[in-house]
Motif scaffolding. Sequence first.
Motif, PDB file in Angstrom:
ATOM      1  N   ALA A  73       0.809  -1.219   0.000  1.00  0.00           N
ATOM      2  CA  ALA A  73       0.000   0.000   0.000  1.00  0.00           C
ATOM      3  C   ALA A  73       0.838   1.263   0.000  1.00  0.00           C
ATOM      4  N   GLY A  74       2.138   1.145  -0.021  1.00  0.00           N
ATOM      5  CA  GLY A  74       2.963   2.332  -0.005  1.00  0.00           C
ATOM      6  C   GLY A  74       2.940   3.006   1.354  1.00  0.00           C
ATOM      7  N   VAL A  75       3.409   4.235   1.371  1.00  0.00           N
ATOM      8  CA  VAL A  75       3.529   5.001   2.618  1.00  0.00           C
ATOM      9  C   VAL A  75       2.820   6.332   2.453  1.00  0.00           C
ATOM     10  N   ALA A  76       2.003   6.696   3.439  1.00  0.00           N
ATOM     11  CA  ALA A  76       1.390   8.022   3.444  1.00  0.00           C
ATOM     12  C   ALA A  76       2.437   9.041   3.869  1.00  0.00           C
ATOM     13  N   ALA A  77       2.510  10.153   3.143  1.00  0.00           N
ATOM     14  CA  ALA A  77       3.529  11.162   3.428  1.00  0.00           C
ATOM     15  C   ALA A  77       2.938  12.553   3.254  1.00  0.00           C
ATOM     16  N   ARG A  78       3.581  13.516   3.875  1.00  0.00           N
ATOM     17  CA  ARG A  78       3.156  14.902   3.769  1.00  0.00           C
ATOM     18  C   ARG A  78       4.278  15.713   3.135  1.00  0.00           C
ATOM     19  N   ALA A  79       3.909  16.636   2.250  1.00  0.00           N
ATOM     20  CA  ALA A  79       4.902  17.463   1.570  1.00  0.00           C
ATOM     21  C   ALA A  79       5.644  18.326   2.578  1.00  0.00           C
ATOM     22  N   SER A  80       6.928  18.519   2.332  1.00  0.00           N
ATOM     23  CA  SER A  80       7.767  19.275   3.258  1.00  0.00           C
ATOM     24  C   SER A  80       7.550  20.775   3.146  1.00  0.00           C
ATOM     25  N   TYR A  81       6.911  21.215   2.047  1.00  0.00           N
ATOM     26  CA  TYR A  81       6.778  22.655   1.810  1.00  0.00           C
ATOM     27  C   TYR A  81       5.492  22.904   1.036  1.00  0.00           C
ATOM     28  N   GLN A  82       4.770  23.962   1.384  1.00  0.00           N
ATOM     29  CA  GLN A  82       3.548  24.330   0.669  1.00  0.00           C
ATOM     30  C   GLN A  82       3.825  25.526  -0.219  1.00  0.00           C
ATOM     31  N   ASP A  83       3.830  25.313  -1.508  1.00  0.00           N
ATOM     32  CA  ASP A  83       4.036  26.411  -2.446  1.00  0.00           C
ATOM     33  C   ASP A  83       2.841  27.353  -2.387  1.00  0.00           C
ATOM     34  N   PRO A  84       3.078  28.660  -2.331  1.00  0.00           N
ATOM     35  CA  PRO A  84       1.954  29.599  -2.214  1.00  0.00           C
ATOM     36  C   PRO A  84       1.025  29.612  -3.409  1.00  0.00           C
ATOM     37  N   SER A  85       1.459  29.070  -4.547  1.00  0.00           N
ATOM     38  CA  SER A  85       0.592  29.068  -5.726  1.00  0.00           C
ATOM     39  C   SER A  85      -0.342  27.864  -5.785  1.00  0.00           C
ATOM     40  N   LEU A  86      -0.234  26.947  -4.846  1.00  0.00           N
ATOM     41  CA  LEU A  86      -1.164  25.820  -4.822  1.00  0.00           C
ATOM     42  C   LEU A  86      -2.588  26.345  -4.664  1.00  0.00           C
ATOM     43  N   PRO A  87      -3.514  25.876  -5.486  1.00  0.00           N
ATOM     44  CA  PRO A  87      -4.891  26.371  -5.379  1.00  0.00           C
ATOM     45  C   PRO A  87      -5.584  25.914  -4.109  1.00  0.00           C
ATOM     46  N   SER A  88      -5.080  24.842  -3.518  1.00  0.00           N
ATOM     47  CA  SER A  88      -5.697  24.274  -2.327  1.00  0.00           C
ATOM     48  C   SER A  88      -4.716  23.297  -1.709  1.00  0.00           C
ATOM     49  N   THR A  89      -4.828  23.079  -0.403  1.00  0.00           N
ATOM     50  CA  THR A  89      -3.994  22.045   0.216  1.00  0.00           C
ATOM     51  C   THR A  89      -4.461  20.661  -0.181  1.00  0.00           C
ATOM     52  N   VAL A  90      -5.735  20.554  -0.576  1.00  0.00           N
ATOM     53  CA  VAL A  90      -6.325  19.282  -0.997  1.00  0.00           C
ATOM     54  C   VAL A  90      -6.326  19.222  -2.515  1.00  0.00           C
ATOM     55  N   PRO A  91      -5.783  18.188  -3.139  1.00  0.00           N
ATOM     56  CA  PRO A  91      -5.152  17.000  -2.544  1.00  0.00           C
ATOM     57  C   PRO A  91      -3.631  17.078  -2.487  1.00  0.00           C
ATOM     58  N   TYR A  92      -3.066  18.270  -2.635  1.00  0.00           N
ATOM     59  CA  TYR A  92      -1.647  18.384  -2.958  1.00  0.00           C
ATOM     60  C   TYR A  92      -0.689  18.168  -1.790  1.00  0.00           C
ATOM     61  N   MET A  93      -1.105  18.438  -0.565  1.00  0.00           N
ATOM     62  CA  MET A  93      -0.150  18.417   0.544  1.00  0.00           C
ATOM     63  C   MET A  93       0.092  17.025   1.121  1.00  0.00           C
ATOM     64  N   THR A  94      -0.691  16.042   0.726  1.00  0.00           N
ATOM     65  CA  THR A  94      -0.429  14.665   1.137  1.00  0.00           C
ATOM     66  C   THR A  94      -0.233  13.807  -0.105  1.00  0.00           C
ATOM     67  N   ALA A  95       0.520  12.722   0.068  1.00  0.00           N
ATOM     68  CA  ALA A  95       0.826  11.856  -1.067  1.00  0.00           C
ATOM     69  C   ALA A  95       0.909  10.412  -0.601  1.00  0.00           C
ATOM     70  N   ARG A  96       0.729   9.520  -1.564  1.00  0.00           N
ATOM     71  CA  ARG A  96       0.987   8.099  -1.357  1.00  0.00           C
ATOM     72  C   ARG A  96       2.271   7.788  -2.114  1.00  0.00           C
ATOM     73  N   VAL A  97       3.280   7.314  -1.398  1.00  0.00           N
ATOM     74  CA  VAL A  97       4.607   7.060  -1.973  1.00  0.00           C
ATOM     75  C   VAL A  97       4.818   5.564  -2.070  1.00  0.00           C
ATOM     76  N   PHE A  98       5.313   5.102  -3.242  1.00  0.00           N
ATOM     77  CA  PHE A  98       5.477   3.673  -3.497  1.00  0.00           C
ATOM     78  C   PHE A  98       6.931   3.361  -3.846  1.00  0.00           C
ATOM     79  N   ALA A  99       7.507   2.398  -3.122  1.00  0.00           N
ATOM     80  CA  ALA A  99       8.843   1.910  -3.456  1.00  0.00           C
ATOM     81  C   ALA A  99       8.775   0.733  -4.413  1.00  0.00           C
ATOM     82  N   SER A 100       7.574   0.183  -4.595  1.00  0.00           N
ATOM     83  CA  SER A 100       7.363  -0.918  -5.540  1.00  0.00           C
ATOM     84  C   SER A 100       6.013  -0.708  -6.215  1.00  0.00           C
ATOM     85  N   SER A 101       5.718  -1.557  -7.176  1.00  0.00           N
ATOM     86  CA  SER A 101       4.497  -1.401  -7.954  1.00  0.00           C
ATOM     87  C   SER A 101       3.250  -1.522  -7.077  1.00  0.00           C
TER      88      SER A 101
END
Length: 511
Positions: A73-101
């Motif tokens: 299922a990968g790993v839930a992660a949060r972005a280290s920095y919020q760019d001021p031009s992001l239209p919203s924190t959702v869905p951009y500030m969290t991510a699903r990170v995968f080391a395998s398929s």
Amino acid sequence: MAMAKACSTVLPCLLLLAIVSLSLAAADGGGNNSTDPAGQVRLSCGSSASATDSDGRAWDGDSASMFLPSTNAGVAARASYQDPSLPSTVPYMTARVFASSHTYTFLVRPGRVFLRLYFYPADYGNRSASGALFGVTAGGVTLLQDFNASQTALALDAAYLVREFSLNVNSSGRLEVTFAPSPGASSHYAFVNGIEILPTPDVFTKPVPTFANGGRPDPMPVRADTAFQTMYRLNVGGEAVSPADDSGRFYRTWDTDIPYIFGAAGGVSFEKDSDVTIRYPPSVPPHIAPEGVYASARSMGPTAQINLNYNLTWILPVDAGFYYLLRFHFCEIQDPITRVNQRSFFIYINNQTAQEQMDVIAWSGRIGVPVYTDYLVVTTGSGQMDMWVALHPDLSSRPEYYDAILNGLEVFKLQTYGSNNLAGANPPIPQKQFYQGESKRKSAVAAAVGGTVAGGLLAVLIGCLCACAICRRGRKATSVVVCEPEAIPDKQAHGPPSPTKSSALFKSGQT
């Protein structure tokens, strides 16, 4: 006795009917596992809670969803920095990170859907943004290959990326979306911030598009199972249309066309007259494009003599080696253009005549009524190239005004059959970047060249300063490219003498 026998027959039937009903309800619930009753799915990847974005769309966290299996299922992660031009924190500030398929499995209604993938390249935990190199497949089609979101964002000077695809889901209703790190280094990983799925009507295969092969009206049917990628969606002559203002609840983004206009001759932009109402005909359902697209336009300008000496041209960097479907949106919205043969023009795509005698009133029947037309073009070679779209007055019918008009333009890339591929190359990072009155930090929603927009897009933004350089770049493309769009095509030499009158329909506009 008879009643008992009847009950013994009816009760099993009722039980079977109940089981079937529950099964159908469960299947339908799986296909509509979202906050939207129309079957739309939005996953905020790496999040465990539901939230709403700036456009009012509700997103479900994928951590507790049925789409995320317990294994790989990968790993839930949060972005280290919020760019001021992001239209919203959702869905951009969290991510699903995968080391395998990893594969997300969605149960949706069979038929065509928009699949949008949202990427915010940032450092996630101990993984740097530059280490993300991965591929994405869906419905058996390769959507992205060796995709580097960080490099793409740097090339576009974009804070975030949205990749939009249109896929045809078969009768099983099962759509699998797989993210896989690219081989070659253990540091490579895949990630995604958001996944959006929207069921849509089939807006691609009907009506049958015309092959742009020099003006001959050759229909070119498109297979119903073809996958498309949205490359550009432009509100020509108007401001950008946000997802919240789109029609059909499709939440599309329509960008302004200004960055893609070639040279200083950008024509005139204008809005509809106050007494003109946009009326959708049966052949153009409102979901084809929002009213905001048809309520503004760009034309060549009020002076006929000037119009005869240039083409109104847009340059759109694309991936070579694919077929493209181009959709042109038209609507006459200002007096005095209310009758047939007042304005007639050519449509050129890559120096090929796609349409002669394009008369919007002849096609629509009256002012304020939208029409659209589709053309297919083929590109050859590999790498990236510039696609040229140009308009020029057609004098063959002796129109009253020597002018051309366009309200909207969409460009879609078609999958290659056999290899079932839509993926293009990552763009090179340009040494210098220039801007033409546009925000430096923006999304790359429309200009999705394969996984990216070519570095040539940046040259387009300064076309008026570097026209010669652009022409030299155009000559390097492997398909036919217009290198001198200012010239009048030979076919116009047989028209009537140059007029002295000018169009007076531009009551208010800006270049």
